[in-house]
Scaffold this motif. Structure first.
Motif, PDB file in Angstrom:
ATOM      1  N   ASP A  50     156.950 -23.681  93.921  1.00 53.54           N
ATOM      2  CA  ASP A  50     156.519 -24.642  92.908  1.00 53.54           C
ATOM      3  C   ASP A  50     157.593 -25.130  92.188  1.00 53.54           C
ATOM      4  O   ASP A  50     157.060 -24.829  90.416  1.00 53.54           O
ATOM      5  CB  ASP A  50     155.592 -23.992  92.266  1.00 53.54           C
ATOM      6  N   LYS A  51     158.678 -25.687  92.241  1.00 50.06           N
ATOM      7  CA  LYS A  51     159.431 -25.746  90.884  1.00 50.06           C
ATOM      8  C   LYS A  51     158.862 -26.904  89.486  1.00 50.06           C
ATOM      9  O   LYS A  51     158.833 -27.835  89.978  1.00 50.06           O
ATOM     10  CB  LYS A  51     161.084 -26.282  91.239  1.00 50.06           C
ATOM     11  N   HIS A  52     158.784 -26.628  88.823  1.00 47.22           N
ATOM     12  CA  HIS A  52     158.137 -26.722  87.166  1.00 47.22           C
ATOM     13  C   HIS A  52     158.176 -26.270  85.882  1.00 47.22           C
ATOM     14  O   HIS A  52     158.692 -24.612  86.396  1.00 47.22           O
ATOM     15  CB  HIS A  52     156.930 -27.623  87.696  1.00 47.22           C
ATOM     16  N   VAL A  53     158.018 -26.545  84.771  1.00 45.08           N
ATOM     17  CA  VAL A  53     158.506 -25.847  83.214  1.00 45.08           C
ATOM     18  C   VAL A  53     157.274 -25.595  83.269  1.00 45.08           C
ATOM     19  O   VAL A  53     156.318 -26.761  82.896  1.00 45.08           O
ATOM     20  CB  VAL A  53     159.519 -27.147  83.319  1.00 45.08           C
ATOM     21  N   VAL A  75     174.489 -40.623  79.302  1.00 45.03           N
ATOM     22  CA  VAL A  75     174.304 -39.303  80.216  1.00 45.03           C
ATOM     23  C   VAL A  75     172.708 -39.291  81.301  1.00 45.03           C
ATOM     24  O   VAL A  75     172.395 -40.818  80.588  1.00 45.03           O
ATOM     25  CB  VAL A  75     173.859 -37.976  79.628  1.00 45.03           C
ATOM     26  N   GLU A  76     173.058 -38.761  81.712  1.00 50.28           N
ATOM     27  CA  GLU A  76     171.561 -39.141  82.928  1.00 50.28           C
ATOM     28  C   GLU A  76     171.604 -38.069  84.051  1.00 50.28           C
ATOM     29  O   GLU A  76     172.041 -37.464  83.909  1.00 50.28           O
ATOM     30  CB  GLU A  76     172.387 -40.321  84.342  1.00 50.28           C
ATOM     31  N   PHE A  77     170.293 -36.917  84.018  1.00 50.08           N
ATOM     32  CA  PHE A  77     169.476 -36.361  84.335  1.00 50.08           C
ATOM     33  C   PHE A  77     168.599 -37.817  85.994  1.00 50.08           C
ATOM     34  O   PHE A  77     167.865 -38.215  85.762  1.00 50.08           O
ATOM     35  CB  PHE A  77     168.726 -36.017  83.666  1.00 50.08           C
ATOM     36  N   SER A  78     168.711 -36.895  87.031  1.00 51.29           N
ATOM     37  CA  SER A  78     168.426 -37.088  88.710  1.00 51.29           C
ATOM     38  C   SER A  78     167.389 -36.386  89.232  1.00 51.29           C
ATOM     39  O   SER A  78     168.492 -34.896  89.310  1.00 51.29           O
ATOM     40  CB  SER A  78     169.609 -37.812  89.309  1.00 51.29           C
ATOM     41  N   SER A  79     166.910 -36.470  89.862  1.00 52.67           N
ATOM     42  CA  SER A  79     165.915 -35.231  90.079  1.00 52.67           C
ATOM     43  C   SER A  79     164.566 -36.725  90.913  1.00 52.67           C
ATOM     44  O   SER A  79     164.678 -37.261  90.941  1.00 52.67           O
ATOM     45  CB  SER A  79     165.084 -34.771  89.643  1.00 52.67           C
ATOM     46  N   THR A  80     164.834 -35.593  92.907  1.00 59.43           N
ATOM     47  CA  THR A  80     163.473 -35.696  93.452  1.00 59.43           C
ATOM     48  C   THR A  80     161.974 -35.673  92.679  1.00 59.43           C
ATOM     49  O   THR A  80     161.292 -35.661  93.535  1.00 59.43           O
ATOM     50  CB  THR A  80     163.853 -35.459  94.889  1.00 59.43           C
ATOM     51  N   ARG A  81     162.213 -34.776  91.652  1.00 60.57           N
ATOM     52  CA  ARG A  81     161.394 -34.444  91.629  1.00 60.57           C
ATOM     53  C   ARG A  81     160.897 -34.409  89.823  1.00 60.57           C
ATOM     54  O   ARG A  81     161.174 -34.540  89.105  1.00 60.57           O
ATOM     55  CB  ARG A  81     161.486 -32.167  91.232  1.00 60.57           C
ATOM     56  N   GLU A  82     158.992 -35.527  90.371  1.00 61.19           N
ATOM     57  CA  GLU A  82     159.204 -36.959  88.946  1.00 61.19           C
ATOM     58  C   GLU A  82     158.459 -35.429  87.835  1.00 61.19           C
ATOM     59  O   GLU A  82     158.810 -35.257  86.690  1.00 61.19           O
ATOM     60  CB  GLU A  82     158.044 -36.655  89.053  1.00 61.19           C
ATOM     61  N   GLN A  83     158.488 -34.512  88.486  1.00 58.08           N
ATOM     62  CA  GLN A  83     157.929 -33.648  86.530  1.00 58.08           C
ATOM     63  C   GLN A  83     159.322 -33.257  86.499  1.00 58.08           C
ATOM     64  O   GLN A  83     159.047 -32.488  85.483  1.00 58.08           O
ATOM     65  CB  GLN A  83     157.100 -32.015  87.306  1.00 58.08           C
ATOM     66  N   LEU A  84     160.369 -32.511  87.061  1.00 54.06           N
ATOM     67  CA  LEU A  84     160.908 -32.787  86.107  1.00 54.06           C
ATOM     68  C   LEU A  84     161.922 -33.154  85.655  1.00 54.06           C
ATOM     69  O   LEU A  84     162.425 -33.341  84.293  1.00 54.06           O
ATOM     70  CB  LEU A  84     162.575 -31.932  86.972  1.00 54.06           C
ATOM     71  N   HIS A 137     164.885 -41.055 101.726  1.00 54.53           N
ATOM     72  CA  HIS A 137     165.070 -39.621 101.426  1.00 54.53           C
ATOM     73  C   HIS A 137     163.852 -39.484 100.297  1.00 54.53           C
ATOM     74  O   HIS A 137     163.669 -38.189  99.609  1.00 54.53           O
ATOM     75  CB  HIS A 137     165.717 -38.404 101.079  1.00 54.53           C
ATOM     76  N   GLY A 138     163.330 -40.389 100.393  1.00 54.69           N
ATOM     77  CA  GLY A 138     162.039 -40.535  98.925  1.00 54.69           C
ATOM     78  C   GLY A 138     162.490 -41.031  97.889  1.00 54.69           C
ATOM     79  O   GLY A 138     163.172 -41.383  97.547  1.00 54.69           O
ATOM     80  N   PRO A 139     161.033 -40.664  97.170  1.00 49.31           N
ATOM     81  CA  PRO A 139     161.544 -41.568  95.853  1.00 49.31           C
ATOM     82  C   PRO A 139     163.087 -40.364  94.515  1.00 49.31           C
ATOM     83  O   PRO A 139     162.377 -38.881  94.841  1.00 49.31           O
ATOM     84  CB  PRO A 139     159.942 -41.568  94.747  1.00 49.31           C
ATOM     85  N   LYS A 140     162.842 -41.299  94.110  1.00 47.71           N
ATOM     86  CA  LYS A 140     164.347 -40.662  92.656  1.00 47.71           C
ATOM     87  C   LYS A 140     163.832 -41.362  91.323  1.00 47.71           C
ATOM     88  O   LYS A 140     163.982 -42.013  91.397  1.00 47.71           O
ATOM     89  CB  LYS A 140     165.544 -40.938  93.502  1.00 47.71           C
TER      90      LYS A 140
END
Length: 674
Positions: free
Chosen positions: A420-423, A455-464, A493-496
């Motif tokens: 469960d990847k989250h911070v 700078v940019e951060f990209s993830s398919t996990r909204e929580q991250l 592949h879904g939302p980014k």
């Protein structure tokens, strides 16, 4: 000089100092008419006083005993208002002259005040102490009011020494004549004593609410908390990132409401009277400009806004922002500088924050296996080894290296993030160094360093992505979140989620990316610009009052600075530091809510404050100010909201105990002599 010339000269000398701040409907009268003199009433005044006396028995102060003089100058409603059992004195500020205030109260405003104090200390009693003065809002039925004039700038215009003398004297004189007025600071809005009108704004003064939507997130010491859940005593943050405390909370429905949108996508709902500190585009350009010969002496171009920009900026309400959104050329007018990094204490974190960020970015979802490009693998392996994890099985797939840090999987499972990847919350709200390390771990793996500090951060996990927004904003950056579609080889592949900003500090530890960041500051990277202010239906909202130096606190997950109080900050400080202590000086009444246990605690606090060689509480407090701070817990008293309020109450009790002990010692000495 004949009598007419002398009268004209007197009027010129005593004309209101700030006619521009007198209510509009009486400006012409003041410009042409006669100003009430600071001298005993003449025939016209005596006739008005006689009429008032015939309507109701008057209770007047002893004008001859006042430090700077005064006289009876009744308002038209004096003698016709209901009788009240006065037990509270409320000190007010007015914007403008004493004469302007009197004329305003005398008009059809349904507002009257008991006293008006001029800058010279001379005062007018306008209402009897036995009747209602309608300047105190919900406290009208039991409170008397003292108004004080200024030049129209209550934020920068302090009370004069003469006004301070009269405020203290009048408060004590009112108490002499109305014994129900307690010798203490009011603890609640209907408590006997004295107070300043913004002490209980929704009960003591009908100040338009400085209101925000109830679901507005507010950064606190415990994380983001909805405004509806903020309580008195909660710790929030000011524009310098320093903790401050909520001193009052009240709810209301504004007359108008707006949706504000800033150029980084930040949105929030605010009432029309909510206050903001903004810098106009003209102010900012003038501050930054160095290309003209007359600007060269100012040195190099600044690399940040002034630290105290909140004192430099102007306080405006949302209605004003909506009316002045753009200038004549179509450009946006209002800028709000970014807050400094939040100053929060370090947390006890089981996994190094950088390593957790790296695993969240490029680690396996259900195991501790790490993946990295072959040219970056050495950096990450070295960081994990430095963090106490030995390298287990390694492998390669094309130009991607993978390895297993031994022991990391156990720590991740205990942390609750494996599968469960989250911070975790503690990582989001650790110290500045811990938050920066976590952000660097995320950016070194899933981040991109582009030209111009982009700078940019990209993830398919909204929580991250949400975590990166918070981390960047809490570190003084201006992130923007956007949502798209993750496509690979044309397949959805879904939302980014993308978080982008221009970095003004180093957000990478990986040298390949870090060397592309120059940490250059610009107006755009150092502030948010208001781009929309749209009316919306009104709704229940809430306002906070905080004890920050500039009356500013932060809202939303972007740490947006906003203002919180009505004008008069300098006078609030004067009231707390000068008026209240002088009023409380000498023998005081015993607090009627004091229990035996509180008396025991009071004695313990008193003894803890005593320093050998001191002979008075004042000397003790001067020597032990820092010790007082260290025993704030002992100073907590029911009914108070801050350590300062508790200390004022306890200090008053100490003085009373001293008086009792002195009386007892005197009686014992007398008995012994006999």
């Amino acid at each position: 000089m004949d009598a007419r010339e002398r009268a004209a000269a007197w009027d010129r000398e005593h004309r209101p100092e700030c006619v521009a701040d007198v209510p509009l409907q009486i400006k012409e009268d003041l410009a042409e008419g006669h100003v009430e003199p600071d001298r005993p009433v003449g025939r016209r005044g005596l006739e008005a006083a006689a009429a008032a006396a015939a309507a109701a028995a008057r209770i007047l102060v002893d004008f001859d005993a006042s430090p700077h003089g005064g006289h009876w100058r009744p308002l038209p409603d004096s003698g016709h208002e209901p009788a009240i059992p006065m037990h509270t004195v409320i000190h007010h500020s007015i914007v403008g002259s004493a004469e302007g205030a009197f004329q305003y109260f005398a008009g059809a405003t349904a507002i009257e005040s008991t006293f008006i104090v001029k800058k010279s200390g001379y005062f007018w009693q306008c209402m009897s102490l036995g009747e209602q003065a309608d300047a105190n809002f919900r406290a009208n039925a039991f409170a008397g009011s003292i108004e004080t004039e200024d030049n129209g700038h209550p934020d920068t215009d302090p009370w004069t020494p003469a006004q301070l003398d009269t405020l203290v004297w009048l408060s004590l004189e009112m108490r002499r004549l109305r014994p129900l007025i307690a010798h203490r600071k009011c603890r609640t809005w209907d408590d006997p004593g004295i107070g300043y009108h913004t002490l209980f704004p929704r009960q003591w003064t009908n100040v338009p609410g400085k209101l925000l939507a109830l679901d507005t997130p507010v950064p606190t010491a415990d994380g983001l908390v909805a405004l509806r859940d903020i309580e008195v005593g909660s710790t929030v943050f000011d524009e310098h990132g320093q903790p401050c405390h909520v001193t009052a909370v009240y709810d209301d429905v504004p007359e108008r409401a707006y949706r504000l949108t800033f150029n980084d996508g930040t949105e929030l709902l605010a009432g029309g009277e909510h206050q903001w500190v903004t810098l106009t585009s003209g102010q900012v350009l003038g501050y930054l400009r160095r290309d003209r010969p007359r600007d060269r002496h100012r040195g190099p171009r600044p690399t940040a806004f002034p630290r105290d920009w909140a004192r430099w900026g102007a306080v405006k309400v949302t209605d004003e922002l909506a009316e002045t959104l753009r200038n004549r050329r179509g450009g946006y007018v209002h800028n709000i500088p970014l807050a400094a990094p939040l100053n929060t204490p370090p947390k006890d974190l089981p996994v190094d924050p950088y390593l957790l960020g790296a695993w969240l970015g490029d680690g396996g979802s259900r195991d501790a296996v790490m993946w990295a490009a072959e040219w970056d693998a050495g950096h990450f392996v070295a960081r994990f080894q430095a963090g106490g994890y030995r390298v287990g099985a390694c492998g390669r797939r094309g130009r991607v290296v993978h390895w297993r840090p031994l022991g990391l999987e156990r720590d991740l499972r205990l942390l609750g993030v494996l599968g469960d990847k989250h911070v975790p919350a503690d990582y989001l709200h650790g110290s500045e160094a811990q938050r920066l390390a976590l952000l660097q771990g995320l950016m070194d793996t899933d981040g991109y360093a582009g030209p111009g500090d982009f700078v940019e951060f990209s993830s398919t996990r909204e929580q991250l992505a949400d975590a990166v927004v918070w981390l960047a904003a809490s570190l003084g950056q201006r992130p923007r979140l956007s949502k798209g579609v993750a496509r690979r080889n044309g397949i959805d592949h879904g939302p980014k989620y993308r978080v982008t900003w221009r970095a003004t500090r180093q957000v990478f530890a990986l040298s390949r990316k870090a060397q592309r960041i120059s940490e250059t500051w610009t107006r755009e990277s150092g502030s948010r610009i208001l781009v929309r202010c749209d009316p919306v239906p009104v709704m229940p909202m809430r306002c906070l009052t905080v004890d920050s130096p500039n009356s500013v606190y932060l809202i939303t997950d972007r740490c947006l600075p906003t203002h919180n109080t009505c004008p008069g900050r300098i006078r609030i400080r004067q009231w707390g530091e000068q008026v209240l202590p002088r009023y409380l000086a000498g023998r005081i009444e015993e607090d009627d809510d004091m229990t035996a246990e509180q008396a025991r605690q009071l004695r313990a606090v008193y003894e803890a404050l005593i320093v050998p060689g001191t002979i008075s509480p004042e000397q003790t407090v001067n020597l032990l100010f820092e010790r007082v701070r260290a025993i704030e817990d002992a100073l907590t008293v029911p009914g108070t909201t801050t350590a300062e309020e508790a200390f004022n109450l306890l200090f008053a009790r100490v003085r009373h105990i001293e008086s009792l002990l002195e009386d007892l010692s005197a009686r014992l000495a007398a008995d012994g002599t006999g």
